[in-house]
Design a protein around this motif. Structure first.
Motif, PDB file in Angstrom:
ATOM      1  N   MET A 149       0.867  -1.036  -0.160  1.00 49.77           N
ATOM      2  CA  MET A 149       0.066   0.089  -0.020  1.00 49.77           C
ATOM      3  C   MET A 149       0.876   1.277  -0.021  1.00 49.77           C
ATOM      4  SD  MET A 149      -3.268  -1.066   2.369  1.00 49.77           S
ATOM      5  CE  MET A 149      -3.979   0.541   2.081  1.00 49.77           C
ATOM      6  N   ASN A 150       0.505   2.118  -0.635  1.00 50.38           N
ATOM      7  CA  ASN A 150       1.144   3.472  -0.585  1.00 50.38           C
ATOM      8  C   ASN A 150       0.555   4.436   0.345  1.00 50.38           C
ATOM      9  OD1 ASN A 150      -0.962   4.534  -2.258  1.00 50.38           O
ATOM     10  ND2 ASN A 150       0.003   4.056  -4.027  1.00 50.38           N
ATOM     11  N   ASN A 151       0.759   5.552   0.124  1.00 54.73           N
ATOM     12  CA  ASN A 151       0.157   6.434   1.192  1.00 54.73           C
ATOM     13  C   ASN A 151      -1.021   7.308   0.697  1.00 54.73           C
ATOM     14  OD1 ASN A 151       1.929   6.076   3.280  1.00 54.73           O
ATOM     15  ND2 ASN A 151       3.466   7.307   2.439  1.00 54.73           N
ATOM     16  N   GLY A 152      -1.427   7.125  -0.635  1.00 55.68           N
ATOM     17  CA  GLY A 152      -2.516   7.708  -1.321  1.00 55.68           C
ATOM     18  C   GLY A 152      -3.807   7.057  -0.848  1.00 55.68           C
ATOM     19  N   SER A 153      -4.936   7.644  -1.381  1.00 59.19           N
ATOM     20  CA  SER A 153      -6.358   7.151  -1.066  1.00 59.19           C
ATOM     21  C   SER A 153      -6.734   5.800  -2.023  1.00 59.19           C
ATOM     22  CB  SER A 153      -7.140   8.179  -1.226  1.00 59.19           C
ATOM     23  OG  SER A 153      -7.418   8.552  -2.600  1.00 59.19           O
ATOM     24  N   ILE A 154      -5.819   5.605  -2.827  1.00 63.58           N
ATOM     25  CA  ILE A 154      -6.072   4.500  -3.685  1.00 63.58           C
ATOM     26  C   ILE A 154      -5.061   3.366  -3.674  1.00 63.58           C
ATOM     27  CG2 ILE A 154      -6.064   3.874  -6.219  1.00 63.58           C
ATOM     28  CD1 ILE A 154      -8.344   5.673  -5.730  1.00 63.58           C
ATOM     29  N   ALA A 155      -5.684   2.177  -3.542  1.00 62.92           N
ATOM     30  CA  ALA A 155      -4.669   1.209  -3.400  1.00 62.92           C
ATOM     31  C   ALA A 155      -5.471  -0.173  -3.803  1.00 62.92           C
ATOM     32  CB  ALA A 155      -4.555   0.581  -1.666  1.00 62.92           C
ATOM     33  N   SER A 156      -4.437  -1.261  -4.376  1.00 57.29           N
ATOM     34  CA  SER A 156      -5.166  -2.395  -5.198  1.00 57.29           C
ATOM     35  C   SER A 156      -5.930  -3.071  -4.156  1.00 57.29           C
ATOM     36  CB  SER A 156      -4.138  -3.112  -5.760  1.00 57.29           C
ATOM     37  OG  SER A 156      -3.395  -3.717  -5.030  1.00 57.29           O
ATOM     38  N   ALA A 157      -6.855  -4.000  -4.533  1.00 62.49           N
ATOM     39  CA  ALA A 157      -7.493  -4.951  -3.581  1.00 62.49           C
ATOM     40  C   ALA A 157      -6.598  -6.122  -3.116  1.00 62.49           C
ATOM     41  CB  ALA A 157      -8.849  -5.486  -4.320  1.00 62.49           C
ATOM     42  N   THR A 158      -5.620  -6.285  -3.870  1.00 64.04           N
ATOM     43  CA  THR A 158      -4.613  -7.371  -3.540  1.00 64.04           C
ATOM     44  C   THR A 158      -3.749  -6.701  -2.237  1.00 64.04           C
ATOM     45  OG1 THR A 158      -4.455  -8.004  -5.770  1.00 64.04           O
ATOM     46  CG2 THR A 158      -2.783  -8.695  -4.281  1.00 64.04           C
ATOM     47  N   SER A 159      -3.360  -5.572  -2.336  1.00 62.07           N
ATOM     48  CA  SER A 159      -2.624  -4.852  -1.114  1.00 62.07           C
ATOM     49  C   SER A 159      -3.483  -4.714   0.059  1.00 62.07           C
ATOM     50  CB  SER A 159      -1.918  -3.470  -1.692  1.00 62.07           C
ATOM     51  OG  SER A 159      -2.685  -2.468  -1.989  1.00 62.07           O
ATOM     52  N   ILE A 160      -4.648  -4.216  -0.270  1.00 62.37           N
ATOM     53  CA  ILE A 160      -5.638  -4.206   0.917  1.00 62.37           C
ATOM     54  C   ILE A 160      -5.765  -5.538   1.611  1.00 62.37           C
ATOM     55  CG2 ILE A 160      -8.076  -3.991   1.423  1.00 62.37           C
ATOM     56  CD1 ILE A 160      -8.204  -1.546  -0.552  1.00 62.37           C
ATOM     57  N   ARG A 161      -6.143  -6.576   0.856  1.00 63.65           N
ATOM     58  CA  ARG A 161      -6.377  -7.827   1.629  1.00 63.65           C
ATOM     59  C   ARG A 161      -4.907  -8.068   2.322  1.00 63.65           C
ATOM     60  NH1 ARG A 161      -8.455  -8.960  -3.279  1.00 63.65           N
ATOM     61  NH2 ARG A 161      -6.587 -10.488  -3.984  1.00 63.65           N
ATOM     62  N   LYS A 162      -3.847  -8.136   1.741  1.00 57.90           N
ATOM     63  CA  LYS A 162      -2.575  -8.185   2.426  1.00 57.90           C
ATOM     64  C   LYS A 162      -2.434  -7.373   3.622  1.00 57.90           C
ATOM     65  CE  LYS A 162       2.169  -8.330   0.922  1.00 57.90           C
ATOM     66  NZ  LYS A 162       2.747  -9.590   1.353  1.00 57.90           N
ATOM     67  N   ALA A 163      -2.639  -6.174   3.657  1.00 55.66           N
ATOM     68  CA  ALA A 163      -2.718  -5.592   4.832  1.00 55.66           C
ATOM     69  C   ALA A 163      -3.512  -5.948   5.835  1.00 55.66           C
ATOM     70  CB  ALA A 163      -2.805  -3.873   4.480  1.00 55.66           C
ATOM     71  N   ILE A 164      -4.830  -6.286   5.634  1.00 56.24           N
ATOM     72  CA  ILE A 164      -5.452  -6.852   6.649  1.00 56.24           C
ATOM     73  C   ILE A 164      -4.900  -8.193   7.229  1.00 56.24           C
ATOM     74  CG2 ILE A 164      -7.741  -7.926   7.072  1.00 56.24           C
ATOM     75  CD1 ILE A 164      -9.172  -6.252   4.816  1.00 56.24           C
ATOM     76  N   PHE A 165      -4.341  -9.104   6.608  1.00 59.66           N
ATOM     77  CA  PHE A 165      -3.817 -10.381   7.201  1.00 59.66           C
ATOM     78  C   PHE A 165      -2.665 -10.176   7.744  1.00 59.66           C
ATOM     79  CE2 PHE A 165      -7.209 -12.053   3.935  1.00 59.66           C
ATOM     80  CZ  PHE A 165      -8.041 -12.654   5.003  1.00 59.66           C
ATOM     81  N   GLU A 166      -1.658  -9.277   7.063  1.00 57.81           N
ATOM     82  CA  GLU A 166      -0.407  -9.148   7.942  1.00 57.81           C
ATOM     83  C   GLU A 166      -0.516  -8.266   9.180  1.00 57.81           C
ATOM     84  OE1 GLU A 166       2.597  -7.875   5.215  1.00 57.81           O
ATOM     85  OE2 GLU A 166       2.734  -9.737   4.127  1.00 57.81           O
ATOM     86  N   HIS A 167      -1.222  -7.377   9.024  1.00 57.11           N
ATOM     87  CA  HIS A 167      -1.202  -6.549  10.328  1.00 57.11           C
ATOM     88  C   HIS A 167      -2.254  -7.185  11.428  1.00 57.11           C
ATOM     89  CE1 HIS A 167       1.598  -3.652   8.421  1.00 57.11           C
ATOM     90  NE2 HIS A 167       0.785  -3.859   7.269  1.00 57.11           N
ATOM     91  N   GLY A 168      -3.216  -8.072  11.012  1.00 57.87           N
ATOM     92  CA  GLY A 168      -4.202  -8.486  11.816  1.00 57.87           C
ATOM     93  C   GLY A 168      -4.866  -7.394  12.160  1.00 57.87           C
ATOM     94  N   ASN A 169      -5.234  -6.132  11.618  1.00 60.95           N
ATOM     95  CA  ASN A 169      -6.435  -5.002  11.834  1.00 60.95           C
ATOM     96  C   ASN A 169      -6.325  -4.429  10.672  1.00 60.95           C
ATOM     97  OD1 ASN A 169      -4.384  -2.769  11.651  1.00 60.95           O
ATOM     98  ND2 ASN A 169      -3.409  -3.689  13.449  1.00 60.95           N
TER      99      ASN A 169
END
Lengths: 418, 418
Positions: A198-218
């Motif tokens: 994920m970058n710092n903008g307001s646009i991110a790919s669905a892939t990076s969003i899913r990854k962020a959820i599972f990696e960070h656990g929040n």
């Protein structure tokens, strides 16, 4: 009357999708917006992050008027078949415009590309076969073969970009099915489809969003990349442990591969060239889905191709069923997942002209249509993981759920997820 | 040289079993004690409470010299087949005495019963069929048909008692297989096989012990009913969540029934008279194994009969495989699970006379023998539930585990559970 169609997964619905919805309305001047959305299993051979009902809810909140389901037999496929099923549904529903997101962003190069590939068909096929023989994966061989045609002075698309590939097949399907649909495209902004960070903008790919959820656990990191309603509903699903990934289904896949012979698994769709033997062997010593996939993938078979095969094994989607379902290259029914008043009025208006049944509620023990029988199996398998995650809560049952109905004026669901 | 055989499940090994072992030694004067023990799935169609390796350990600690496995194809069967497989293994191993526990407690009435049933064979079969037609379950019909023969003045056994039924078939199998084995019986003390409630004595049935563990969620109540080593190892397994019951396997069964057609399930052993349709239908709305079984059972089909069918569905034990495996009514190999020095010396002594291979370690991808292929599937399925219960621990792997070796003089395992 203008009716625009979009083809989506919304896994999950993020700011990039909102942009696409807004641009589609602007560019087409549509009175009604129809989304064909994948159900429980997606194009890359993955289970959806959240149930199709919750994703339908998000789509309605984002301004879609009608959400219908892309059946399993089309949703878990390479671009060509995925596109032909999706486009057929838009055709059945009398859509006048189709607008897709792409890396390219202009429609002319798509038109040119179709013309060129048509023109150099034989040469293209020859090169494609050559690259496949050399051990390249199917998408890679396509891109390489195509690159060699690029000697013309027309402006063409970059066929190594995933959304360009999909768009190419949408346009091609509209032509092949001779549908009176005007096709346009919106440039994807801010993030690539495959971006995992994920970058710092307001646009991110669905892939990076899913990854962020599972990696960070929040869900903190995804806040700025999704609309507030997505955040709210995902957060609530997350807190109730109702967010899914392949790992939740891996025990079932492993179980199945423990009790079946390679011979019987060879009847599964996409089980070819003895892949089933390799899968059984590697599965035995792999304790997580990721380890398993890492050991499994080769130059010839992309991660996506193998994940799709695993999904078909999980769901028990057999060659015979899938090919029967895919015979027509068109959906034989339309499953309505949700609508608002505007959408409902439109459906009432066209339902008598729709050439296939529009299904609002499933009947038990009535799945003679192979397309629907596959959808039912997919739903049951998805629900099972949900049950294991939620031993004490009764989960939403596929058979009981009527289409969602959203009152867009009063911001209120008249018929909600059960 | 006297070698006594016992046929056991040890699920788990309790004080009643200790009594049986002691009496067997006393009555037969045996130099060596051989136990044929069911593996992962048991006669009543249930998964074992703990792994076969732990149960082997308990058997060795209780004084058994050699523990071998009763293959799946025999262990999950009605008394007749269960007995014929067990007895064949004792025959292969050159056992001179077989001693079983029974409600009856004397061997003569068993002999009489066999003679009488032989004598009135036709009348018995006729009555049996009549009761089956009237909708009685198989064991019940047997008991009723038999009751009508009891006009003779011989002393006969009560064939409604489960251990009497088993004993009857042990004796019958020894005769049918013309084995030079002397059969005797020890009266079961203190608790019935089917007793579900624990009394205050030191003897309780395995059924009531399992029930007490799962109902109370601890092992306190079973302390006085099992030997100290059973308590210690069960406690340790319990604390690590390595104790199993049907509920641990129910998600897998439910998964399988969600993706298979009734037609394909009709190939499962014991799937008869459309039972598979009934099972699929009832499964859909049953969230626990117990609810499911409660809805499933009828006058005609006992809980045990249906549980066995569910086990066969879970393990994917097909008619073709099972019948092929059962063709000979005898085991085609012997899997050695554990031994002490005394047992090892005996095995060295007889191994050249044993008519079937004695297997100490499995080879991967080598399961052409249908009997062994079934055992492998059963082991893999059992291990899967163990993995779900223990996501972080590597569980004992069927392929890696050599037979346990117990040094009975130094009270020490030379080869232990990996």
């Amino acid at each position: 009357m203008k009716v625009a169609g979009v083809i989506v997964e919304y896994n999950p619905l993020h700011n990039g999708h909102l942009h696409h919805i807004q641009k589609t309305r602007e560019n087409t001047g549509a009175d009604v917006l129809v989304a064909v959305m994948s159900g429980y299993f997606l194009q890359r051979g993955e289970p959806a992050l959240v149930s199709k009902w919750l994703r339908t809810k998000l789509a309605l909140l984002a301004g879609i008027d009608i959400v219908v389901e892309l059946p399993y037999a089309f949703s878990t496929q390479k671009a060509e078949i995925f596109a032909s099923g999706s486009v057929s549904i838009l055709g059945h529903l009398g859509v006048t415009d189709l607008c897709f997101g792409s890396e390219q962003g202009e429609i002319l190069p798509f038109e040119n590309t179709i013309t060129i590939i048509d023109q150099y068909g034989e040469q293209y096929d020859h090169q494609l076969k050559k690259y496949l023989k050399e051990g390249y994966s199917y998408p890679k061989a396509h891109a390489l073969a195509f690159q060699e045609l690029k000697t013309s002075n027309h402006s063409l698309i970059d066929l190594s970009q995933p959304n360009n590939i999909l768009g190419y097949h949408y346009l091609k399907s509209v032509k092949e099915q001779a549908l009176p649909i005007k096709v346009s495209t919106v440039k994807r902004i801010g993030a690539g489809y495959h971006d995992v960070h994920m970058n710092n903008g307001s646009i991110a790919s669905a892939t990076s969003i899913r990854k962020a959820i599972f990696e960070h656990g929040n869900l903190e990191e995804i806040y700025r990349a999704v609309p507030p309603f997505t955040y709210q509903y995902l957060k609530s699903a997350f807190d109730r442990n109702q967010i899914y990934r392949w790992d939740d289904f891996y025990p079932f896949l492993k179980y199945r591969l423990s009790i079946e012979t390679a011979e019987s698994l060879s009847s599964i769709y996409e089980a070819e060239e003895g892949l089933e033997n390799r899968i059984i062997k590697i599965m035995q010593d792999s304790n997580t889905f990721h380890t398993f996939m890492d050991k499994l993938k080769t130059k010839r078979y992309t991660w996506t191709r193998l994940q799709r095969l695993c999904t078909h094994m999980l769901v028990n989607a057999k060659k015979e069923e899938m090919l029967h379902a895919l015979n027509e290259k068109k959906a034989s029914y339309i499953r309505l997942l949700g609508m608002n008043q505007n959408g409902q009025a439109y459906l009432n208006h066209i339902k008598n002209q729709c050439p296939v049944p529009i299904i609002t509620r499933l009947k038990k023990d009535k799945d003679n249509d192979p397309l629907m029988s596959l959808d039912m199996k997919a739903a049951k398998v998805y629900e099972l993981a949900a049950i294991s995650n939620q031993p004490k809560n009764k989960i939403n049952n596929e058979f009981m759920q009527p289409p969602l109905r959203y009152d867009e004026l009063n911001h209120h669901f008249l018929s909600d997820i059960k």
